[in-house]
Design an enzyme around this catalytic site. Structure first.
Site, PDB file in Angstrom:
ATOM      1  N   ASN A 165     -27.196  28.280  43.792  1.00  5.00           N
ATOM      2  CA  ASN A 165     -26.078  29.108  43.337  1.00  5.00           C
ATOM      3  C   ASN A 165     -26.391  29.887  42.061  1.00  5.00           C
ATOM      4  O   ASN A 165     -25.529  30.070  41.217  1.00  5.00           O
ATOM      5  CB  ASN A 165     -24.846  28.222  43.088  1.00  5.00           C
ATOM      6  CG  ASN A 165     -24.363  27.545  44.338  1.00  5.00           C
ATOM      7  OD1 ASN A 165     -24.462  28.089  45.430  1.00  5.00           O
ATOM      8  ND2 ASN A 165     -23.824  26.335  44.192  1.00  5.00           N
TER       9      ASN A 165
ATOM     10  N   HIS B  68     -17.842  15.952  45.841  1.00  2.50           N
ATOM     11  CA  HIS B  68     -18.758  16.899  46.480  1.00  2.50           C
ATOM     12  C   HIS B  68     -19.258  16.410  47.837  1.00  2.50           C
ATOM     13  O   HIS B  68     -19.211  17.142  48.840  1.00  2.50           O
ATOM     14  CB  HIS B  68     -19.929  17.173  45.542  1.00  2.50           C
ATOM     15  CG  HIS B  68     -20.817  18.295  45.960  1.00  2.50           C
ATOM     16  ND1 HIS B  68     -21.888  18.135  46.806  1.00  2.50           N
ATOM     17  CD2 HIS B  68     -20.799  19.620  45.642  1.00  2.50           C
ATOM     18  CE1 HIS B  68     -22.494  19.299  46.981  1.00  2.50           C
ATOM     19  NE2 HIS B  68     -21.849  20.217  46.286  1.00  2.50           N
TER      20      HIS B  68
ATOM     21  N   TYR C 115     -39.285  23.893  49.936  1.00  8.86           N
ATOM     22  CA  TYR C 115     -40.331  23.227  50.706  1.00  8.86           C
ATOM     23  C   TYR C 115     -40.299  23.588  52.185  1.00  8.86           C
ATOM     24  O   TYR C 115     -41.117  23.080  52.971  1.00  8.86           O
ATOM     25  CB  TYR C 115     -40.220  21.711  50.558  1.00  8.86           C
ATOM     26  CG  TYR C 115     -40.773  21.185  49.251  1.00  8.86           C
ATOM     27  CD1 TYR C 115     -42.041  21.541  48.795  1.00  8.86           C
ATOM     28  CD2 TYR C 115     -40.032  20.287  48.484  1.00  8.86           C
ATOM     29  CE1 TYR C 115     -42.547  21.034  47.606  1.00  8.86           C
ATOM     30  CE2 TYR C 115     -40.528  19.777  47.288  1.00  8.86           C
ATOM     31  CZ  TYR C 115     -41.796  20.152  46.857  1.00  8.86           C
ATOM     32  OH  TYR C 115     -42.297  19.647  45.686  1.00  8.86           O
TER      33      TYR C 115
ATOM     34  N   ASP D  86     -26.080  13.120  49.078  1.00  7.83           N
ATOM     35  CA  ASP D  86     -25.193  13.819  48.162  1.00  7.83           C
ATOM     36  C   ASP D  86     -24.593  12.831  47.156  1.00  7.83           C
ATOM     37  O   ASP D  86     -25.278  11.905  46.726  1.00  7.83           O
ATOM     38  CB  ASP D  86     -24.081  14.497  48.990  1.00  7.83           C
ATOM     39  CG  ASP D  86     -23.574  15.782  48.363  1.00  7.83           C
ATOM     40  OD1 ASP D  86     -22.898  15.688  47.324  1.00  7.83           O
ATOM     41  OD2 ASP D  86     -23.827  16.859  48.907  1.00  7.83           O
TER      42      ASP D  86
ATOM     43  N   ALA E 126     -35.068  23.017  49.050  1.00 11.39           N
ATOM     44  CA  ALA E 126     -35.080  24.100  50.032  1.00 11.39           C
ATOM     45  C   ALA E 126     -36.410  24.852  50.053  1.00 11.39           C
ATOM     46  O   ALA E 126     -36.898  25.264  51.117  1.00 11.39           O
ATOM     47  CB  ALA E 126     -33.935  25.069  49.753  1.00 11.39           C
TER      48      ALA E 126
ATOM     49  N   SER F 134     -23.672  24.938  48.852  1.00 11.58           N
ATOM     50  CA  SER F 134     -23.431  23.556  49.259  1.00 11.58           C
ATOM     51  C   SER F 134     -22.457  23.468  50.410  1.00 11.58           C
ATOM     52  O   SER F 134     -22.485  22.521  51.190  1.00 11.58           O
ATOM     53  CB  SER F 134     -22.860  22.744  48.086  1.00 11.58           C
ATOM     54  OG  SER F 134     -23.862  22.307  47.237  1.00 11.58           O
TER      55      SER F 134
END
Length: 325
Positions: free
Chosen positions: A164, A74, A177, A36, A175, A249
């Site tokens: 989002n 984040h 994959y 991240d 994601a 997230s």
């Protein structure tokens, strides 16, 4: 992926389903990599549980963040949802005794590139992360990124935010994959729900796509999709602060924390076994069974660490694109 309720409030989404199993709350957890914007290395919620991290952000790795420190908020927020201490201050993470590897692949603006993310996944893998959380996404992938995910699948449960963009959009990469034939089974895509267990308006959903033919039959994105609380989540921020954020997230680290709880109890499980447990113990939402909006449904930590199925005892004789958080 920004947007975001305290973990206590998030657990109230379905109090009986999402309550953290207290028997495991104090256990020494497995290693979880937060890929991240970094993690606040001085935050009191993580004292003694941060392992050496590294910055891979191609656009900005100044001295202050080379060890994985957070200059955005984040990554710290994500880390707190996974493993903030059970100390009565701020929020308590889903798995408050995990050890966390801060892997900085996004810069101070929350963006990064595919090569940095792939390098971060490789770093997590080589440093023995049993769970890799990726609360980030982009509109396409790369061979480099896919290669890193394929290498990680053997030892790591891979958890990725769906995105989002809204309910009519498919999961973003990495994601998407989840149904690659060489990643299949070790990765979960996570969408967001709100206080009434309705899909968040911003959450991407699995739809009917991403299907691959396997020896077990066709497997699609919905077959590796789950949801978790992602609206108004209170968690840790940089500089020792606490902030609220929303987005898939915030839902993804809830699932990573649940995976860590399963591994605390049964560290011998393979990533595919952990993923299977999290799916099958989820609380069904929406249309009965696995569906195109909620996938398997709401991840349920209490059920995940309980017994599933029939207990058997063996006897003699006889398993650079724009990425944002």
């Amino acid at each position: 992926m920004k947007f975001a309720r305290s973990i206590a409030a998030a657990l109230a989404v379905s109090a009986s389903a999402l309550a953290m199993p207290q028997a495991f709350a104090q256990a020494q957890g497995p290693i979880v990599a937060v890929v991240d914007t970094g993690v606040d290395l001085q935050h009191p919620e993580f004292i003694g549980r941060l392992l050496p991290g590294k910055c891979f952000s191609a656009t900005a790795c100044p001295t202050a963040v080379q060890g994985g420190d957070d200059d955005h908020n984040h990554g710290s927020h994500v880390a707190g949802i996974i493993g903030a201490a059970n100390d009565g201050v701020g929020n308590t993470g889903v798995a408050p005794k995990v050890r966390i590897i801060p892997v900085k692949v996004l810069n101070a603006a929350g963006s990064g590139d595919l090569n940095s993310i792939a390098s971060g996944i490789d770093f997590a893998r080589t440093n023995q992360a049993r769970v890799i959380n990726m609360s980030l996404g982009g509109t396409s992938g790369s061979t480099t990124l896919l290669t890193s995910l394929r290498a990680a699948k053997t030892n790591s449960v891979i958890v990725a935010a769906a995105g989002n963009q809204g309910n009519s959009f498919r999961p973003l990469w990495p994601a998407a994959y989840a149904t690659d034939t060489q990643v299949l089974g070790s990765m979960l895509i996570v969408g967001s729900v709100g206080a009434t267990n309705q899909i968040s308006r911003f959450s991407n959903t699995p739809g009917s796509g991403g299907c691959m033919s396997t020896s077990a039959g066709q497997r699609c994105w919905r077959d590796f999709f789950v949801v978790a609380p992602g609206e108004g989540i209170l968690s840790t921020g940089k500089d020792g602060n606490y902030i609220r954020m929303s987005g898939t997230s915030m839902a993804a680290p809830f699932v990573s924390g649940a995976a860590a709880l399963v591994l605390e109890r049964s560290p011998f499980l393979t990533p595919a076994q952990v993923v299977d447990i999290l799916k099958k113990s989820a609380t069904d939402l929406g249309a009965r069974g696995v569906d195109n909006v909620f996938g398997w449904g709401l991840v349920n930590p209490t059920r995940a660490v309980g017994a599933l199925g029939v207990t058997q005892v063996a006897t003699s004789g006889g398993m650079t694109l724009g990425f944002s958080g």
